[in-house]
Design a protein around this motif. Structure first.
Motif, short mmCIF file in Angstrom:
data_model
loop_
_atom_site.label_atom_id
_atom_site.label_comp_id
_atom_site.label_asym_id
_atom_site.label_seq_id
_atom_site.Cartn_x
_atom_site.Cartn_y
_atom_site.Cartn_z
N TYR A 38 76.68 -7.62 65.26
CA TYR A 38 76.55 -6.26 65.79
C TYR A 38 76.72 -5.31 64.61
N ILE A 39 75.78 -4.39 64.43
CA ILE A 39 75.80 -3.44 63.33
C ILE A 39 75.67 -2.04 63.90
N LYS B 190 70.44 -10.51 62.51
CA LYS B 190 70.96 -11.45 61.53
C LYS B 190 71.46 -10.69 60.31
N VAL B 191 72.67 -10.96 59.93
CA VAL B 191 73.26 -10.38 58.73
C VAL B 191 73.57 -11.52 57.78
N PHE C 240 71.29 -6.50 55.60
CA PHE C 240 70.66 -6.37 56.91
C PHE C 240 69.53 -5.34 56.82
N ASN C 241 68.36 -5.68 57.34
CA ASN C 241 67.21 -4.76 57.40
C ASN C 241 66.94 -4.06 56.07
N ILE D 175 71.35 -0.34 72.21
CA ILE D 175 71.53 -1.23 71.07
C ILE D 175 70.21 -1.96 70.88
N GLN D 176 69.61 -1.81 69.72
CA GLN D 176 68.35 -2.47 69.43
C GLN D 176 68.62 -3.93 69.06
N ILE D 177 67.84 -4.84 69.62
CA ILE D 177 67.98 -6.26 69.32
C ILE D 177 66.76 -6.69 68.53
N ASP D 178 67.00 -7.28 67.38
CA ASP D 178 65.92 -7.77 66.52
C ASP D 178 65.10 -8.79 67.32
#
Length: 89
Positions: free
Chosen positions: A2-3, A18-19, A30-31, A72-75
Motif C-alpha cells: 500500500y502506497i 508491487k514495490v 514504485f511506478n 485506492i488505485q490497484i495496479d
C-alpha cells in the motif's frame, strides 16, 4: 504494498502495487519513482521531496486511514494476486 502520498494527510492519492526494495531496505522503487526510507513506513520521493507511506496491505481491504478518503488505485498487473490476499468478509 500500500502506497499513499501524504501531501494531504489521510486524503492523498493511494495505490496498491508491487514495490521493490534495495538490499539494505533504505530505498524503495514504485511506478518509476525512487523513495528514501525515513523509518516506520515513512518514505520520501527523492525527486520531489513528497512524503509517502508504504506498508503491507491489510487482509480486510481497508488500507486507508479511518479518516482517509478517496479511491485506492490497484495496479492492473497485480489485481488477481491482491484479491487472493484480501478477505472482504
Amino acid at each position: 504494498m500500500y502506497i499513499k502520498n501524504r501531501r494531504n494527510r489521510s486524503k492523498g492519492p493511494a495505490w496498491i502495487g508491487k514495490v521493490e526494495f534495495s538490499k539494505s531496505g533504505g530505498t524503495a522503487y514504485f511506478n518509476d519513482k525512487v523513495f528514501k526510507h525515513f523509518g516506520k513506513g515513512h518514505y520520501g520521493d527523492i525527486e520531489t521531496g513528497d512524503s509517502y507511506w508504504i506498508s503491507g496491505i491489510k487482509k480486510n481491504g481497508k488500507d486507508r486511514h479511518v479518516f482517509g478518503k478517496g479511491k485506492i488505485q490497484i495496479d492492473k498487473l497485480i489485481v488477481n494476486e491482491y484479491l487472493q490476499l484480501v478477505d472482504f468478509v
